[in-house]
Write a protein that holds these residues in place. Structure first.
Motif, PDB file in Angstrom:
ATOM      1  N   ASN A 128       0.790  -1.219   0.000  1.00  0.00           N
ATOM      2  CA  ASN A 128       0.000   0.000   0.000  1.00  0.00           C
ATOM      3  C   ASN A 128       0.823   1.271   0.000  1.00  0.00           C
ATOM      4  OD1 ASN A 128      -2.818  -0.848   0.081  1.00  0.00           O
ATOM      5  ND2 ASN A 128      -2.050  -2.011   1.822  1.00  0.00           N
ATOM      6  N   HIS A 186      -8.342   5.169   3.849  1.00  0.00           N
ATOM      7  CA  HIS A 186      -6.963   4.846   4.219  1.00  0.00           C
ATOM      8  C   HIS A 186      -5.984   5.833   3.564  1.00  0.00           C
ATOM      9  CE1 HIS A 186      -3.495   2.069   4.985  1.00  0.00           C
ATOM     10  NE2 HIS A 186      -3.055   2.584   3.854  1.00  0.00           N
ATOM     11  N   GLU A 187      -6.128   6.009   2.258  1.00  0.00           N
ATOM     12  CA  GLU A 187      -5.200   6.891   1.535  1.00  0.00           C
ATOM     13  C   GLU A 187      -5.341   8.332   2.014  1.00  0.00           C
ATOM     14  OE1 GLU A 187      -3.089   5.287   0.104  1.00  0.00           O
ATOM     15  OE2 GLU A 187      -4.058   3.397  -0.430  1.00  0.00           O
ATOM     16  N   HIS A 191      -3.116   8.935   4.794  1.00  0.00           N
ATOM     17  CA  HIS A 191      -1.762   9.269   4.323  1.00  0.00           C
ATOM     18  C   HIS A 191      -1.691  10.743   3.915  1.00  0.00           C
ATOM     19  CE1 HIS A 191      -0.008   5.333   4.434  1.00  0.00           C
ATOM     20  NE2 HIS A 191      -0.839   4.805   3.560  1.00  0.00           N
ATOM     21  N   GLU A 224       1.767   4.096   7.753  1.00  0.00           N
ATOM     22  CA  GLU A 224       0.709   3.090   7.627  1.00  0.00           C
ATOM     23  C   GLU A 224      -0.178   3.078   8.866  1.00  0.00           C
ATOM     24  OE1 GLU A 224      -0.190   1.724   4.978  1.00  0.00           O
ATOM     25  OE2 GLU A 224       1.562   2.339   3.835  1.00  0.00           O
ATOM     26  N   ALA A 271      -2.555   5.888   8.729  1.00  0.00           N
ATOM     27  CA  ALA A 271      -3.605   5.660   7.727  1.00  0.00           C
ATOM     28  C   ALA A 271      -4.628   4.649   8.238  1.00  0.00           C
ATOM     29  CB  ALA A 271      -2.987   5.192   6.417  1.00  0.00           C
TER      30      ALA A 271
HETATM   31 ZN   LIG Z   1      -1.086   2.774   3.164  1.00  0.00          ZN
END
Ligand SMILES: [Zn+2]
Length: 706
Positions: free
Chosen positions: A6, A501-502, A505, A531, A534
């Motif tokens: 990811n 999730h992104e 980030h 990570e 996120a």
């Molecule tokens: Zn990620």
């Protein structure tokens, strides 16, 4: 979701280059010739100290030593070296400040612009924009910063930095770093950019080995319809083609839901995995459905079923002479080639002279001994046998080795995937609709209206071609990009889950670049941190849709799921570490010797930490991970990542709100992981959050009525 898969593309590239850049034991090839610089040192030092004062002695001596360490004949003779030092030593405060500021500004510009170029060149391949032409692939493969290290040594910018700013060891960063000023940290990061000067041919050899092992792993499929039991029964459906180890492991997890055939399938997959690790797997059945294979007896026969299209198979697999000849230790030959290539870089990386040191001291910035201790704390925890007992109770049978991948703590939600798809599709018919909603989402996560709008303004949302990624900027004022899948009829739940999730980030990228004091400190200590941050966002995706708030029981189950996952992967990490040490101790080993050593290490690790709860000895399953073969000692990142995620999540819970806490944490930037974590949570990186949470979660489920 895995850490590596990811990673935003740019970050992944950095992580990979950084990781490979740092190599292992002394290679046989001698370092390039150095001019004799020793004689020039004394008189030059005297001259410069007379000019700048005795107070500059430590700086000057260190700087000259750092420059001579990397100076080669091609950089000039002793006279040129003297002239270089005389001209470029910043011996007074104002000059040193000017140099620092200039370098910070220039490198931000270089990194920022090359990243923009890189992202633009990849636009067609990354986004859902129709045909990818061959020239699109060529553009995507281009990296404008590929030779920057060589360029900066050639034009001596690297030497100017090395002459004036300190190279540091991990030990120094850990023992002294807590008391450093932000400027001192920024100086350490600046110098570390030039802590190695690896010749192009060495980098090329490493890249070749990496590409070669990656290709081997990428083609390692098993056609499951052709895996048969003793009676010739096919347990798996037609066309099922599983990539080792990811899909094989995930199939074991999925089979907990199959009450008729699940157990038989799981046992068969375990057998397949063991055949791969021991290399007793017949070569003819690797990515080849033309044969049926009984992994228990290892019998191979031409298949009676055709569930494949000839065109997609490698031609060579058509007619092997000996159908049951084992794979000839290729797995270990690839790993050995990675090692041999990596150690070529060792002589050019003085502050981290092995790949092991580069991984732990530079990429992770956690000493290997401490990491080992963290893993052992989890592996030997008295909570392990309790969790094991609970799993046996839930399964209604004794544990079998493949239950290291027990997935039954994962809860099926109240809503089916199709229902969730419907809800999300209506809410986000386009990428633009999601973009518009970001300020609302961020406010639901506890950000103030003003901060939510500020961050939302910095994020551009694009429909991704693949599953999704986040690409932050590297120069202030440039945007962060969120890429996720948007189907023709709107975003589905999976696309939304990844988008959240992104977005985590992107928010981290925004604060850790635009809102910190030094761009040399932008980012987070290592990939496990970004990570973890996120995942905090991602874990709230259903609440953000207004659907459910997790209750005590579902939280306890999620904790146990993480704990069991950490227990499993901690052992895998230890195997990866021990195998790299063995290779450094036996640099002339053959693939067969490496295989024997790896099997021994896998068995020993199993016998020590798993056999007591599983009641079975000498299992080799811990050696199945593909990362071991193609990722250069990457596996320890996973258990560390679990621990870090737990520490961060618990801190947010304690704080009672995500938004302000998220912003506070991410403004610390790229300092040592322990220092970051102490600022964030009061404790260094470790299992100190995971273990107590597990201790609380166990009785919650042990005493549950159902
Ligand atoms: Zn990620």
């Amino acid at each position: 979701m895995s850490l590596m898969r990811n990673l935003p593309a740019a970050l992944a590239a950095v992580a990979l280059v950084g990781g490979l850049g740092l190599a292992a034991a002394p290679a046989r090839k001698a370092a390039p010739a150095k001019p004799r610089l020793q004689e020039s040192q004394m008189s030059l030092e005297k001259e410069l100290l007379a000019k700048y004062g005795e107070g500059q002695r430590t700086r000057l001596e260190r700087g000259m030593k750092q420059v001579t360490q990397f100076w080669r004949a091609e950089d000039g003779d002793a006279k040129a070296y003297e002239e270089f030092v005389r001209t470029n030593f910043a011996g007074d405060g104002p000059t040193l400040d000017a140099l620092f500021e200039r370098m910070e500004f220039a490198l931000e510009s270089f990194d920022g612009h090359t990243l923009e170029i890189n992202r633009d060149f990849r636009m067609q391949t990354d986004l859902d924009r129709g045909t990818i032409y061959p020239f699109d692939e060529t553009l995507a493969a281009y990296d404008p910063s590929a030779h920057v290290n060589d360029d900066f040594f050639a034009n001596k910018i690297a030497f100017v930095v090395l002459l004036n700013f300190p190279l540091t060891t991990l030990e120094q960063r850990l023992s002294e770093g807590d008391n450093w000023s932000r400027r001192q940290w920024a100086e350490a990061r600046l110098a570390s950019r030039f802590s190695k000067r690896i010749p192009a041919d060495v980098n090329l050899a490493i890249a070749r080995a990496a590409a070669d092992s990656e290709q081997y792993i990428a083609g390692y499929n098993v056609w499951m319809h052709h895996v048969v039991d003793e009676k010739g029964n096919r347990l798996f459906p037609a066309k099922m083609r599983l990539l080792s180890h990811w899909n094989l492991r995930d199939q074991i997890k999925a089979d907990y839901g199959d009450s008729t055939n699940g157990l038989a399938k799981q046992r068969a997959i375990q057998q397949v995995m063991e055949r791969i690790v021991t290399q007793t797997i017949p070569k003819a059945v690797v990515d080849n459905p033309r044969f049926d294979w009984n992994p228990f007896t290892n019998e191979v026969r031409p298949s009676t079923e055709k569930d494949f299209d000839e065109a997609i198979l490698p031609a060579a697999s058509a007619a092997p002479k000996l159908a049951n000849a084992p794979e000839p230790d290729t797995r270990y030959a690839k790993l050995l080639a990675d090692f041999q290539a990596s150690r070529k870089a060792d002589p050019y990386s003085p502050t981290a002279p092995t790949l092991i040191a580069r991984r732990f001291d530079e990429n992770r910035e956690l000493p290997e001994a401490r990491v080992r201790k963290m893993f052992e704390d989890v592996l030997t925890s008295p909570l392990v046998p309790r969790a094991a007992k609970l799993i046996e109770k839930r399964l209604g049978r004794p544990l079998e080795p493949f239950d290291v991948w027990y997935a039954g703590f994962k809860q099926r939600g109240k809503y089916s995937e199709a229902e969730l798809d419907d809800i999300v599709r209506k809410k986000y018919p386009t990428a633009e609709a999601y973009k518009k909603d970001i300020p609302n989402i961020l406010q639901k996560l506890g950000f103030s209206k003003e901060r939510a709008e500020y961050v939302a303004d910095n994020i551009i949302v694009h429909p991704a071609r693949g599953s999704g990624h986040a690409s932050g900027a590297a120069k202030r004022g440039y945007k962060a990009y969120l890429r996720t899948r948007v189907e023709k009829d709107g975003m589905n739940y999976k696309g939304y889950n990844i988008a959240v999730h992104e977005m985590g980030h992107n928010v981290e990228q925004t604060f850790s670049l635009n809102d910190i004091d030094h761009t040399l400190l932008s980012g987070v200590p290592n990939t496990a941190f970004t990570e973890a941050l996120a995942f905090v966002f991602q874990g709230h995706d259903l609440e953000l849709l207004g659907l459910v708030k997790p209750d005590a029981k579902s939280r306890a189950l999620a904790t146990l799921n993480d704990f069991w996952g950490t227990y499993e992967i901690a052992g895998v990490g230890l195997v990866d570490m021990a195998v790299w040490h063995w290779m450094y101790d036996h640099p002339n080993a053959t693939p067969a010797q490496l295989k024997a050593a790896t099997l021994q290490i896998a068995r020993d690790t199993w016998n020590k930490y798993y056999a007591p709860v599983f009641g079975k000895k000498d299992v080799v399953l811990l050696g199945i991970y593909s990362h071991m073969i193609d990722s250069f000692l990457y596996l320890p990142d996973y258990p560390i990542g679990h621990m870090i995620a737990f520490q961060i999540e618990r801190q947010m819970e304690k704080a009672g709100s995500i938004g302000p806490e998220f912003e506070r944490m991410t403004k610390t930037g790229n300092v040592a992981p322990d220092l970051w974590m102490k600022k964030a949570t009061g404790a260094p990186v470790g299992p100190e959050a995971l273990l107590p949470a597990t201790a609380e979660a166990l009785p919650e489920i042990e005493n549950a009525k159902d």
